[in-house]
Design a protein around this motif. Structure first.
Motif, PDB file in Angstrom:
ATOM      1  N   SER A  96       0.819  -1.216   0.000  1.00 49.31           N
ATOM      2  CA  SER A  96       0.000   0.000   0.000  1.00 49.31           C
ATOM      3  C   SER A  96       0.853   1.265   0.000  1.00 49.31           C
ATOM      4  O   SER A  96       0.518   2.246  -0.678  1.00 49.31           O
ATOM      5  CB  SER A  96      -0.930   0.002   1.216  1.00 49.31           C
ATOM      6  N   MET A  97       1.932   1.273   0.755  1.00 44.47           N
ATOM      7  CA  MET A  97       2.765   2.473   0.827  1.00 44.47           C
ATOM      8  C   MET A  97       3.362   2.830  -0.532  1.00 44.47           C
ATOM      9  O   MET A  97       3.595   4.016  -0.840  1.00 44.47           O
ATOM     10  CB  MET A  97       3.873   2.287   1.859  1.00 44.47           C
ATOM     11  N   LEU A  98       3.617   1.822  -1.356  1.00 46.09           N
ATOM     12  CA  LEU A  98       4.212   2.080  -2.666  1.00 46.09           C
ATOM     13  C   LEU A  98       3.259   2.855  -3.572  1.00 46.09           C
ATOM     14  O   LEU A  98       3.698   3.609  -4.431  1.00 46.09           O
ATOM     15  CB  LEU A  98       4.611   0.760  -3.328  1.00 46.09           C
ATOM     16  N   TYR A  99       1.940   2.652  -3.383  1.00 47.72           N
ATOM     17  CA  TYR A  99       0.968   3.408  -4.167  1.00 47.72           C
ATOM     18  C   TYR A  99       1.086   4.901  -3.855  1.00 47.72           C
ATOM     19  O   TYR A  99       1.174   5.733  -4.762  1.00 47.72           O
ATOM     20  CB  TYR A  99      -0.438   2.906  -3.862  1.00 47.72           C
ATOM     21  N   GLY A 100       1.106   5.255  -2.573  1.00 48.85           N
ATOM     22  CA  GLY A 100       1.257   6.660  -2.207  1.00 48.85           C
ATOM     23  C   GLY A 100       2.590   7.224  -2.653  1.00 48.85           C
ATOM     24  O   GLY A 100       2.669   8.369  -3.122  1.00 48.85           O
ATOM     25  N   LEU A 169      -0.053 -11.248  -3.725  1.00 46.57           N
ATOM     26  CA  LEU A 169       0.803 -10.171  -3.230  1.00 46.57           C
ATOM     27  C   LEU A 169       2.279 -10.474  -3.466  1.00 46.57           C
ATOM     28  O   LEU A 169       3.057  -9.577  -3.827  1.00 46.57           O
ATOM     29  CB  LEU A 169       0.542  -9.941  -1.743  1.00 46.57           C
ATOM     30  N   SER A 170       2.686 -11.719  -3.273  1.00 48.19           N
ATOM     31  CA  SER A 170       4.090 -12.080  -3.487  1.00 48.19           C
ATOM     32  C   SER A 170       4.479 -11.936  -4.945  1.00 48.19           C
ATOM     33  O   SER A 170       5.553 -11.408  -5.268  1.00 48.19           O
ATOM     34  CB  SER A 170       4.336 -13.516  -3.011  1.00 48.19           C
ATOM     35  N   ARG A 171       3.626 -12.390  -5.842  1.00 54.03           N
ATOM     36  CA  ARG A 171       3.944 -12.292  -7.266  1.00 54.03           C
ATOM     37  C   ARG A 171       3.934 -10.844  -7.749  1.00 54.03           C
ATOM     38  O   ARG A 171       4.701 -10.476  -8.637  1.00 54.03           O
ATOM     39  CB  ARG A 171       2.961 -13.147  -8.071  1.00 54.03           C
ATOM     40  N   SER A 172       3.052 -10.037  -7.182  1.00 55.31           N
ATOM     41  CA  SER A 172       3.035  -8.626  -7.596  1.00 55.31           C
ATOM     42  C   SER A 172       4.285  -7.894  -7.128  1.00 55.31           C
ATOM     43  O   SER A 172       4.712  -6.916  -7.759  1.00 55.31           O
ATOM     44  CB  SER A 172       1.780  -7.930  -7.050  1.00 55.31           C
ATOM     45  N   ALA A 173       4.902  -8.343  -6.024  1.00 54.73           N
ATOM     46  CA  ALA A 173       6.138  -7.706  -5.557  1.00 54.73           C
ATOM     47  C   ALA A 173       7.265  -7.875  -6.571  1.00 54.73           C
ATOM     48  O   ALA A 173       8.156  -7.013  -6.677  1.00 54.73           O
ATOM     49  CB  ALA A 173       6.552  -8.291  -4.201  1.00 54.73           C
ATOM     50  N   LEU A 174       7.239  -8.957  -7.331  1.00 58.91           N
ATOM     51  CA  LEU A 174       8.248  -9.148  -8.375  1.00 58.91           C
ATOM     52  C   LEU A 174       8.145  -8.063  -9.444  1.00 58.91           C
ATOM     53  O   LEU A 174       9.155  -7.673 -10.047  1.00 58.91           O
ATOM     54  CB  LEU A 174       8.082 -10.530  -9.009  1.00 58.91           C
ATOM     55  N   LEU A 175       6.928  -7.564  -9.679  1.00 58.52           N
ATOM     56  CA  LEU A 175       6.758  -6.482 -10.656  1.00 58.52           C
ATOM     57  C   LEU A 175       7.495  -5.219 -10.215  1.00 58.52           C
ATOM     58  O   LEU A 175       8.056  -4.495 -11.043  1.00 58.52           O
ATOM     59  CB  LEU A 175       5.267  -6.177 -10.831  1.00 58.52           C
ATOM     60  N   VAL A 176       7.505  -4.954  -8.906  1.00 56.82           N
ATOM     61  CA  VAL A 176       8.189  -3.758  -8.405  1.00 56.82           C
ATOM     62  C   VAL A 176       9.696  -3.870  -8.625  1.00 56.82           C
ATOM     63  O   VAL A 176      10.362  -2.887  -8.979  1.00 56.82           O
ATOM     64  CB  VAL A 176       7.866  -3.549  -6.916  1.00 56.82           C
ATOM     65  N   LEU A 177      10.254  -5.051  -8.403  1.00 57.96           N
ATOM     66  CA  LEU A 177      11.684  -5.241  -8.643  1.00 57.96           C
ATOM     67  C   LEU A 177      12.021  -4.998 -10.110  1.00 57.96           C
ATOM     68  O   LEU A 177      13.045  -4.374 -10.432  1.00 57.96           O
ATOM     69  CB  LEU A 177      12.103  -6.656  -8.224  1.00 57.96           C
ATOM     70  N   ALA A 179      10.258  -3.104 -12.219  1.00 59.77           N
ATOM     71  CA  ALA A 179      10.074  -1.674 -12.492  1.00 59.77           C
ATOM     72  C   ALA A 179      11.235  -0.856 -11.945  1.00 59.77           C
ATOM     73  O   ALA A 179      11.710   0.096 -12.599  1.00 59.77           O
ATOM     74  CB  ALA A 179       8.750  -1.195 -11.885  1.00 59.77           C
ATOM     75  N   GLY A 180      11.702  -1.204 -10.733  1.00 62.64           N
ATOM     76  CA  GLY A 180      12.835  -0.480 -10.166  1.00 62.64           C
ATOM     77  C   GLY A 180      14.082  -0.600 -11.020  1.00 62.64           C
ATOM     78  O   GLY A 180      14.851   0.362 -11.149  1.00 62.64           O
ATOM     79  N   GLY A 181      14.296  -1.775 -11.606  1.00 59.70           N
ATOM     80  CA  GLY A 181      15.437  -1.939 -12.502  1.00 59.70           C
ATOM     81  C   GLY A 181      15.319  -1.068 -13.741  1.00 59.70           C
ATOM     82  O   GLY A 181      16.297  -0.441 -14.171  1.00 59.70           O
ATOM     83  N   PHE A 182      14.148  -1.010 -14.333  1.00 57.08           N
ATOM     84  CA  PHE A 182      13.941  -0.163 -15.516  1.00 57.08           C
ATOM     85  C   PHE A 182      14.230   1.303 -15.201  1.00 57.08           C
ATOM     86  O   PHE A 182      14.963   1.978 -15.934  1.00 57.08           O
ATOM     87  CB  PHE A 182      12.504  -0.311 -16.030  1.00 57.08           C
ATOM     88  N   MET A 183      13.640   1.817 -14.116  1.00 57.96           N
ATOM     89  CA  MET A 183      13.786   3.236 -13.814  1.00 57.96           C
ATOM     90  C   MET A 183      15.178   3.569 -13.286  1.00 57.96           C
ATOM     91  O   MET A 183      15.726   4.635 -13.573  1.00 57.96           O
ATOM     92  CB  MET A 183      12.713   3.653 -12.803  1.00 57.96           C
ATOM     93  N   GLY A 184      15.772   2.651 -12.510  1.00 56.84           N
ATOM     94  CA  GLY A 184      17.072   2.932 -11.925  1.00 56.84           C
ATOM     95  C   GLY A 184      18.198   3.003 -12.940  1.00 56.84           C
ATOM     96  O   GLY A 184      19.154   3.775 -12.761  1.00 56.84           O
ATOM     97  N   VAL A 266      11.506   2.139  -4.417  1.00 56.71           N
ATOM     98  CA  VAL A 266      10.371   1.251  -4.148  1.00 56.71           C
ATOM     99  C   VAL A 266      10.779  -0.213  -4.032  1.00 56.71           C
ATOM    100  O   VAL A 266      10.027  -1.029  -3.479  1.00 56.71           O
ATOM    101  CB  VAL A 266       9.294   1.397  -5.248  1.00 56.71           C
ATOM    102  N   VAL A 267      11.960  -0.568  -4.524  1.00 53.54           N
ATOM    103  CA  VAL A 267      12.361  -1.975  -4.457  1.00 53.54           C
ATOM    104  C   VAL A 267      12.633  -2.422  -3.020  1.00 53.54           C
ATOM    105  O   VAL A 267      12.560  -3.621  -2.721  1.00 53.54           O
ATOM    106  CB  VAL A 267      13.602  -2.239  -5.341  1.00 53.54           C
ATOM    107  N   VAL A 268      12.932  -1.493  -2.120  1.00 50.42           N
ATOM    108  CA  VAL A 268      13.267  -1.866  -0.740  1.00 50.42           C
ATOM    109  C   VAL A 268      12.043  -2.430  -0.002  1.00 50.42           C
ATOM    110  O   VAL A 268      12.097  -3.546   0.532  1.00 50.42           O
ATOM    111  CB  VAL A 268      13.885  -0.667   0.009  1.00 50.42           C
ATOM    112  N   PRO A 269      10.908  -1.714   0.059  1.00 41.91           N
ATOM    113  CA  PRO A 269       9.739  -2.319   0.723  1.00 41.91           C
ATOM    114  C   PRO A 269       9.241  -3.585   0.036  1.00 41.91           C
ATOM    115  O   PRO A 269       8.828  -4.538   0.718  1.00 41.91           O
ATOM    116  CB  PRO A 269       8.676  -1.206   0.657  1.00 41.91           C
ATOM    117  N   ALA A 270       9.277  -3.599  -1.294  1.00 46.05           N
ATOM    118  CA  ALA A 270       8.808  -4.784  -2.014  1.00 46.05           C
ATOM    119  C   ALA A 270       9.677  -5.998  -1.719  1.00 46.05           C
ATOM    120  O   ALA A 270       9.172  -7.120  -1.567  1.00 46.05           O
ATOM    121  CB  ALA A 270       8.778  -4.504  -3.516  1.00 46.05           C
ATOM    122  N   SER A 271      10.990  -5.807  -1.623  1.00 44.10           N
ATOM    123  CA  SER A 271      11.891  -6.923  -1.314  1.00 44.10           C
ATOM    124  C   SER A 271      11.630  -7.461   0.085  1.00 44.10           C
ATOM    125  O   SER A 271      11.645  -8.672   0.315  1.00 44.10           O
ATOM    126  CB  SER A 271      13.343  -6.469  -1.438  1.00 44.10           C
TER     127      SER A 271
END
Length: 579
Positions: A96-100, A169-177, A179-184, A266-271
């Motif tokens: 949820s925090m990642l949305y904000g 929720l676990s599988r969606s966290a992989l999407l954040v990792l 996305a973080g790689g793309f933007m970083g 965002v990769v930190v909370p998702a990890s």
């Protein structure tokens, strides 16, 4: 009313007693204390009761022990066990925090990102971008987050059915990792496309989690804690916005060389969620009702409730399972056509659409402009905006710690009314600030009032209501409807508000005022209070509302039940077959 043993509509003329409680005279009254998912006691005067469940079958190795103790009703800490609090904080922090955070993260580095786009375009094609195309490219970067969220909300039903709540929720966290790689690495590789792709993937993740997190928490929480735990994600959404405002200060990650890191934090909370979520069990209601895994559901209840006394909860789940035995998980189309849940569906549509059409996104987007017009120095505006983020968190905490005392309805009605009044106040202050310079500060107060009113109730209660108004078979489809409307209205407001402001000027805020007051009126007239009620009780309330619609008007009287208006056929009380 639906017959709890068969799931088909019917009526009973049996004497009305204390439904859902076993006739064991040796038990103390505290046994009748309702815990998570327990079947209804008498829901109120005139409300037909569901029949008592059959005696429990002989226990197997996985069967829970019979209940022998109770507790004081309404005590927030009475069943707030460490596993329950831990998993709530984990999924709120990791999802949820990642949305904000992603809502606010693009505000501070906007000029740095535009400069990167312009420089990259010049290196590729030998000339820079004109202001118009550059603004369009940046607007695409911002708005594609909402489009990704819309797609994610449409996938919720499939994900929670196949992978469960924690699996989704676990599988969606992989999407954040990803996305973080793309933007970083976007600046190192000179690719603006990677920023846009990363933003769309973070939107996809947020679209999934905004529905799955409240769905999961609503199913694992005891009924006297559903409101408290259900508003926890909204607090973390506010914390995410506040974190982005703080990290975006020039002293931290607001400098030009740090914006890729700023976007990929965002990769930190998702990890953390990905590493720890497997330590907690799946939703007991999902395991028993959808997977028929009584052993798994019993173990999950033991873990979350911290007690072996879960027989009453298991029996309530079995009753719901029996009522749904002839019914598959409904699709969105089936939900929209199902007349038996039309009031619940309409309520979800109204509160979720109203949450975004209230204009909160427009207020957040134009906060800096309003503060600048109020005479605040430009160099101080980032810190002033950070102050509004702190107010969001405080208002969210007030709502979280008062919802089990005052209920859902007062919070959402008060929040929408406060937003409507403050929206009208902004219109008045903008019209009069030329003649009365002090009216500029009124506009600042109104902005703060809108944000506080939103975070206190409308920010989180609609997601909680979506879980409470539906039975297990309809809940995923209801979250798809609510989530997709939420994201669609979010995108619509962001797209049309500039044109609305150009055409209506200061009067554009009156549109938001009207929406807020109409939603508050609808909640007051239609949606019942769901505090301390089981899912079966709430379903029975709406079933009675449908039943009385067929009774002649001269037989219907008004009564007050648990703090909200409802209908009762006083002349036909006790004659369930007539209804």
């Amino acid at each position: 009313l639906p017959d709890s043993s068969s799931g088909s509509p019917g009526a009973s003329n049996e004497p009305r007693g204390r439904p859902g409680c076993f006739a064991l005279p040796s038990l103390t009254p505290s046994f009748f204390y309702l815990k998570m998912g327990e079947t209804s006691r008498a829901a109120g005067p005139g409300l037909p009761s569901s029949p008592s469940p059959p005696p429990p079958s002989p226990r197997s190795a996985c069967s829970p022990a019979p209940p022998v103790r109770g507790g004081p009703g309404g005590d927030i800490t009475g069943h707030l066990t460490f596993p329950l609090l831990s998993v709530t904080l984990l999924v709120s922090f990791g999802s949820s925090m990642l949305y904000g955070y992603n809502l606010a993260v693009v505000n501070s580095p906007a000029e740095h990102i535009k400069a990167f786009y312009n420089t990259t375009w010049s290196q590729r094609y030998g000339h820079g971008l004109a202001p118009g195309p550059l603004t369009l490219l940046y607007a695409l970067t911002v708005s594609i987050f909402a489009l990704g969220g819309l797609v994610g909300s449409l996938l919720v039903g499939v994900l929670v059915e196949h992978y469960g709540r924690t699996g989704a929720l676990s599988r969606s966290a992989l999407l954040v990792l990803l996305a973080g790689g793309f933007m970083g690495f976007s600046r190192e590789l000179g690719s603006p496309e990677m920023v846009i792709i990363g933003r769309s993937i973070t939107g996809l993740h947020s679209g999934i989690c905004l529905s799955v997190v409240p769905l999961y928490l609503g199913e694992i929480a005891p009924k006297d804690l559903r409101g408290f735990l259900g508003l926890m994600p909204s607090i973390f959404i506010c914390l995410g916005i506040f974190s982005a405002q703080v990290l975006g200060l020039p002293e931290l990650l607001g400098k030009d060389r740090f914006w890729p890191l700023f976007l990929s934090v965002v990769v930190v909370p998702a990890s953390l969620q990905l590493l720890l979520l497997h330590c907690f069990p799946e939703s007991p209601r999902y395991l028993l009702i959808e997977r028929n895994d009584i052993c798994g559901a019993t173990k999950a209840l033991h873990r979350f409730l911290g007690t072996p006394d879960v027989q009453d909860v298991i029996e309530e789940m079995k009753e719901e399972q029996r009522s749904l035995s002839s019914m598959e998980m409904v699709s969105v189309w089936q939900l929209l056509r199902d007349r038996s849940v039309r009031w619940q569906t309409l309520s979800v549509v109204v509160v979720n659409a109203g949450m975004q059409l209230s204009g909160i996104d427009a207020i957040w987007f134009y906060t800096n402009t309003i503060f600048e017009n109020a005479g605040i120095p430009v160099s101080q505006i980032p810190y002033t905006t950070m102050g509004t983020g702190a107010i969001e968190v405080i208002a969210g905490l007030v709502g979280c710690f008062t919802i089990e005392r005052v209920g859902r309805r007062p919070l959402i009605i008060t929040g929408f009314c406060a937003m409507g009044v403050c929206s009208a106040g902004i219109t008045i202050s903008l019209l009069l600030q030329a003649a009365l310079p002090w009216m500029r500060y009124v506009s600042v107060v109104c902005v703060v009032g809108i944000i506080a009113g939103f975070c206190m109730g409308p920010a989180g209660v609609p997601f909680l209501m979506t879980a409470e108004l539906f039975m297990q078979s309809h809940r995923p489809a209801a979250y798809i409807v609510g989530g997709s409307l939420n994201w669609l209205c979010n995108f619509t407001i962001g797209f049309i508000f500039p044109f609305l402001q150009m055409s209506a000027g200061a009067f554009c805020y009156l549109v938001f005022c009207g929406v807020c007051l109409l939603v508050a009126l609808y909640v007051y007239l239609v949606i019942p209070e769901t505090k301390n009620k089981t899912f079966m009780e709430i379903s029975h309330i709406f079933a009675m509302r449908r039943s009385v619609l067929s009774v002649p008007a001269h037989l219907i009287g008004m009564m007050k039940l648990d703090g909200y208006g409802t209908l009762e056929s006083s002349s036909l009380e006790g004659s369930g077959s007539s209804l």
